[in-house]
Write a protein that holds these residues in place. Sequence first.
Motif, mmCIF file in Angstrom:
data_model
loop_
_atom_site.group_PDB
_atom_site.id
_atom_site.type_symbol
_atom_site.label_atom_id
_atom_site.label_comp_id
_atom_site.label_asym_id
_atom_site.label_seq_id
_atom_site.Cartn_x
_atom_site.Cartn_y
_atom_site.Cartn_z
ATOM 1 N N ASP A 1 43.698 32.169 7.784
ATOM 2 C CA ASP A 1 44.554 31.303 6.965
ATOM 3 C C ASP A 1 45.967 31.260 7.536
ATOM 4 O O ASP A 1 46.618 30.210 7.542
ATOM 5 N N ARG B 1 45.953 29.040 10.598
ATOM 6 C CA ARG B 1 45.964 27.627 10.189
ATOM 7 C C ARG B 1 47.356 27.222 9.702
ATOM 8 O O ARG B 1 47.816 26.108 9.964
ATOM 9 N N GLU C 1 49.643 24.226 11.092
ATOM 10 C CA GLU C 1 50.165 23.167 10.210
ATOM 11 C C GLU C 1 51.674 23.015 10.373
ATOM 12 O O GLU C 1 52.194 21.895 10.328
#
Length: 135
Positions: free
Chosen positions: A21, A24, A28
């Motif tokens: 996570d 990611r 982003e």
Amino acid sequence: MATEAFEEIVEDFEFLEDWEDRYRYVIEQGKDMDALDDALKVPATKVDGCASQVWLHATIEGGVLTFDGESDAMIVNGLIAVLRKLYNGLSLAEVLAVDARGELERLGLNEHLSSQRSNGLRAMIERVRLIASGG
């Protein structure tokens, strides 16, 4: 001595327990950046020591540093975004006073990046410091 924007990343990372996570999240951050103008992707802005293509373009106005950058690797774009949040808006003296390694350790990045990515991250930090020192 981190910026508020960097502290937000630290807080967000505390909520993201899984490294996937967090990975990611970093990607982003990179996707949210504006692309660097192709005219700025020149040898003078290219960062050596990175496995991927990396360009950093800095401006200094009133003794305050801001920089933009881009890479051809998504995770490296994210790392550029993290560094922008660490440094942008600081005075040149503040940039040089930042313990980037210590600040980034708060995110646990060192344990989860390949040695090539870690070397590239160090090269980007050194480029920012060189710019701030007038080099």
